[in-house]
Write a protein that holds these residues in place. Sequence first.
Motif, PDB file in Angstrom:
ATOM      1  N   ARG A  61      -5.978   3.392 -33.351  1.00 43.03           N
ATOM      2  CA  ARG A  61      -5.506   3.042 -32.004  1.00 43.03           C
ATOM      3  C   ARG A  61      -4.668   1.776 -32.034  1.00 43.03           C
ATOM      4  N   VAL A  62      -5.057   0.799 -32.857  1.00 39.91           N
ATOM      5  CA  VAL A  62      -4.271  -0.435 -32.959  1.00 39.91           C
ATOM      6  C   VAL A  62      -2.914  -0.150 -33.592  1.00 39.91           C
ATOM      7  N   ILE A  63      -2.921   0.640 -34.671  1.00 37.34           N
ATOM      8  CA  ILE A  63      -1.658   0.974 -35.343  1.00 37.34           C
ATOM      9  C   ILE A  63      -0.720   1.709 -34.387  1.00 37.34           C
ATOM     10  N   ASP A  64      -1.269   2.657 -33.637  1.00 36.23           N
ATOM     11  CA  ASP A  64      -0.433   3.459 -32.741  1.00 36.23           C
ATOM     12  C   ASP A  64       0.141   2.631 -31.594  1.00 36.23           C
ATOM     13  N   ARG A  65      -0.524   1.551 -31.219  1.00 36.07           N
ATOM     14  CA  ARG A  65      -0.007   0.704 -30.143  1.00 36.07           C
ATOM     15  C   ARG A  65       0.982  -0.340 -30.640  1.00 36.07           C
ATOM     16  N   THR A  66       1.093  -0.482 -31.967  1.00 34.34           N
ATOM     17  CA  THR A  66       1.973  -1.499 -32.544  1.00 34.34           C
ATOM     18  C   THR A  66       3.359  -0.920 -32.745  1.00 34.34           C
ATOM     19  N   ILE A  80     -11.891  -3.252 -45.992  1.00 29.62           N
ATOM     20  CA  ILE A  80     -10.937  -2.434 -46.733  1.00 29.62           C
ATOM     21  C   ILE A  80     -11.253  -0.952 -46.582  1.00 29.62           C
ATOM     22  N   TYR A  81     -12.474  -0.597 -46.263  1.00 27.66           N
ATOM     23  CA  TYR A  81     -12.844   0.816 -46.098  1.00 27.66           C
ATOM     24  C   TYR A  81     -12.139   1.431 -44.878  1.00 27.66           C
ATOM     25  N   PRO A  82     -12.308   0.873 -43.675  1.00 26.30           N
ATOM     26  CA  PRO A  82     -11.540   1.439 -42.555  1.00 26.30           C
ATOM     27  C   PRO A  82     -10.037   1.270 -42.715  1.00 26.30           C
ATOM     28  N   VAL A  83      -9.604   0.191 -43.392  1.00 29.35           N
ATOM     29  CA  VAL A  83      -8.166   0.007 -43.630  1.00 29.35           C
ATOM     30  C   VAL A  83      -7.610   1.177 -44.436  1.00 29.35           C
ATOM     31  N   LEU A  84      -8.265   1.526 -45.531  1.00 26.63           N
ATOM     32  CA  LEU A  84      -7.769   2.628 -46.354  1.00 26.63           C
ATOM     33  C   LEU A  84      -7.856   3.949 -45.607  1.00 26.63           C
ATOM     34  N   GLY A  85      -8.943   4.144 -44.859  1.00 28.99           N
ATOM     35  CA  GLY A  85      -9.071   5.382 -44.103  1.00 28.99           C
ATOM     36  C   GLY A  85      -7.975   5.550 -43.077  1.00 28.99           C
ATOM     37  N   ALA A  86      -7.628   4.465 -42.373  1.00 30.42           N
ATOM     38  CA  ALA A  86      -6.570   4.530 -41.363  1.00 30.42           C
ATOM     39  C   ALA A  86      -5.191   4.682 -42.011  1.00 30.42           C
ATOM     40  N   ALA A  87      -4.953   3.949 -43.101  1.00 27.17           N
ATOM     41  CA  ALA A  87      -3.658   4.033 -43.783  1.00 27.17           C
ATOM     42  C   ALA A  87      -3.413   5.430 -44.320  1.00 27.17           C
ATOM     43  N   ASP A  88      -4.469   6.098 -44.746  1.00 29.22           N
ATOM     44  CA  ASP A  88      -4.346   7.445 -45.287  1.00 29.22           C
ATOM     45  C   ASP A  88      -3.879   8.432 -44.217  1.00 29.22           C
ATOM     46  N   ARG A  89      -4.159   8.107 -42.943  1.00 31.03           N
ATOM     47  CA  ARG A  89      -3.778   9.017 -41.854  1.00 31.03           C
ATOM     48  C   ARG A  89      -2.486   8.605 -41.159  1.00 31.03           C
ATOM     49  N   ARG A  90      -2.020   7.393 -41.408  1.00 32.81           N
ATOM     50  CA  ARG A  90      -0.743   6.935 -40.850  1.00 32.81           C
ATOM     51  C   ARG A  90       0.116   6.303 -41.941  1.00 32.81           C
ATOM     52  N   PRO A  91       0.282   6.951 -43.084  1.00 32.91           N
ATOM     53  CA  PRO A  91       1.003   6.309 -44.189  1.00 32.91           C
ATOM     54  C   PRO A  91       2.438   5.953 -43.841  1.00 32.91           C
ATOM     55  N   GLU A  92       3.052   6.722 -42.944  1.00 26.45           N
ATOM     56  CA  GLU A  92       4.451   6.452 -42.580  1.00 26.45           C
ATOM     57  C   GLU A  92       4.607   5.146 -41.811  1.00 26.45           C
ATOM     58  N   ARG A 180     -13.234   9.070 -46.899  1.00 26.74           N
ATOM     59  CA  ARG A 180     -12.490  10.260 -47.281  1.00 26.74           C
ATOM     60  C   ARG A 180     -11.003   9.951 -47.302  1.00 26.74           C
ATOM     61  N   LEU A 181     -10.382  10.172 -48.471  1.00 25.59           N
ATOM     62  CA  LEU A 181      -8.968   9.851 -48.653  1.00 25.59           C
ATOM     63  C   LEU A 181      -8.240  11.043 -49.258  1.00 25.59           C
ATOM     64  N   SER A 182      -6.984  11.200 -48.848  1.00 28.17           N
ATOM     65  CA  SER A 182      -6.095  12.139 -49.526  1.00 28.17           C
ATOM     66  C   SER A 182      -5.264  11.337 -50.509  1.00 28.17           C
ATOM     67  N   LYS A 183      -4.219  11.938 -51.038  1.00 26.22           N
ATOM     68  CA  LYS A 183      -3.364  11.204 -51.970  1.00 26.22           C
ATOM     69  C   LYS A 183      -2.337  10.339 -51.250  1.00 26.22           C
ATOM     70  N   ALA A 184      -2.245  10.459 -49.942  1.00 26.69           N
ATOM     71  CA  ALA A 184      -1.200   9.738 -49.206  1.00 26.69           C
ATOM     72  C   ALA A 184      -1.324   8.234 -49.382  1.00 26.69           C
ATOM     73  N   VAL A 185      -2.553   7.708 -49.309  1.00 27.10           N
ATOM     74  CA  VAL A 185      -2.732   6.260 -49.364  1.00 27.10           C
ATOM     75  C   VAL A 185      -2.386   5.706 -50.741  1.00 27.10           C
ATOM     76  N   SER A 186      -2.512   6.525 -51.777  1.00 25.90           N
ATOM     77  CA  SER A 186      -2.227   6.044 -53.133  1.00 25.90           C
ATOM     78  C   SER A 186      -0.755   5.748 -53.354  1.00 25.90           C
ATOM     79  N   GLU A 187       0.111   6.237 -52.464  1.00 28.96           N
ATOM     80  CA  GLU A 187       1.547   6.007 -52.605  1.00 28.96           C
ATOM     81  C   GLU A 187       2.010   4.732 -51.909  1.00 28.96           C
ATOM     82  N   LEU A 188       1.111   4.041 -51.245  1.00 32.43           N
ATOM     83  CA  LEU A 188       1.500   2.848 -50.484  1.00 32.43           C
ATOM     84  C   LEU A 188       1.446   1.600 -51.353  1.00 32.43           C
ATOM     85  N   PRO A 189       2.372   0.653 -51.158  1.00 29.57           N
ATOM     86  CA  PRO A 189       2.308  -0.625 -51.882  1.00 29.57           C
ATOM     87  C   PRO A 189       1.032  -1.388 -51.534  1.00 29.57           C
TER      88      PRO A 189
END
Length: 507
Positions: A61-66, A80-92, A180-189
């Motif tokens: 919700r914070v990311i989507d409002r930014t 870092i746990y919720p950070v990675l979980g959220a980044a995995d769903r909004r990698p763009e 739970r993570l997909s491979k999307a987060v692994s591509e982020l700096p």
Amino acid sequence: MTAFILVAGAHTGSWIWQAVADRLRESGAPAYPVTLTGMGDRGHAAGPDTDLETHIHDLLRVIDRTDAAEVVLVGHCYGIYPVLGAADRRPERIARIVHLDAGMPQDGDQALTLVPDQAVRDRLLHRAGPADDDWWRIPPPTLGEWQRWGSVAGLSPAVLARLATRAVPQPVGTLTRPLRLSKAVSELPRTGVLCTANGSSIAMVEALVGLGDPRFQVLTDPRVSFFELDTGHWPMLSRPDEVAETLMRAAAGEGHRVAAKVNEQPAHLRPFLMEVPERPRERVGRVDLHLPDDLAEADHPRPAVVFVHGGPVHPDVRPTPRDWPGFVGYGQYVAGLGAVGVTLDHRLHDLADYGRAAEDIAEAVDLVRADPRVDGDRVALWCFSSGGLLSADWLAAPPPWLRCVAASYPILAPLPNWGLVDSRFRPADAVRTAGRLPIVLTRVELERAEIAVTVEEFLAAAEKCDADVEVIDVPLGHHGFETIDHTEQARDAVERAVRSVLGHLRR
């Protein structure tokens, strides 16, 4: 424009980021400290169903409002746990993830590993049912317990008291629900900000990569950078100006890079600092026996020195420690002086494996003592680096046949961020019951600060109980000096240590 979303660790809330957020905003960067459900002043919003997924949705919700062009997610400790979980769903939306004194959790991992009390972890993991109305919340640490969650170095008594006073219970589900993570987060700096007083450093990262552990090869990606802060586990409270500056630099892509390839052999695979004639060598399971040349002709068994490597060492690393030049060198050296040198591969593959490694060492010692060529009443144990923790059992209750314990550049208390290590593995505590067991400690002048602290703690405890400790210093020596520092001082230190250990065995 880069916006920073700041996520705190367990038992805290957005208030912990106040000073850092102020500095970032003064520099022109939007900063959004997040108070997750049930944390900080949102304790009333939590319930038995509050879990990691709840916190991930808080961040989404914070990311989507930014509306900033770039978003940097900063996670401290549990954060870092919720950070990675959220980044995995909004990698763009994410330009970079910053691990602020935080680990590298993978898909399926639980934040429960961060809880420093094994009994509490076991109770939460195997809870059969609620015992009371508050079963779903973990009470916050008391004032004196915060140091178990991480180094409090740099915090004034007033700040530490505020940390304890403002702490809130942590919903159990945030720690027990797997990430739970997909491979999307692994591509982020990514950027790791390591707090040296809490047991992390760039040198340690490079050493882990150098061992060939496949788990750490991702850290050589050019999109991964590192910074160090000389402080404890709560740098946003102890060094807010430095944290803000570091986050700005991380967002700009700065930081130290770990080389994917080195132009020379890794330190642990370089030659031993002394030329040692080859001696007979026998392999029995995970144990190697380095034997004196004349052992077959001898009419009496020989003393033995059991060399214990550090770690963790991933099981896929080749060669294994008993074949590393340093340990082979020691084994062959003492064999040349008439003793049986013993090297072994114990299963310290992860920080949670100290108990299993201790069992491996005890089994190896029993095997060695049962060998008719060994005098079972004259055995020494020699531990290296993080293998130093494995000396604790032997120091706590020395058997009569153990004539000496030696330790070279050892870690003698779990580092503050080693939450998975059982409290039994604290040589700094165990030495109090070591009696007059001789201890030979080889100390290097250029030791990493986070390790040197544990050695000084051990020596202070040893002095109080009048333990029999001999310290051998290596001027300008490095951690693992036997394959790094081919100097006269280094060779002299090895010779002195070996002479001392064998001297105790022959008395």
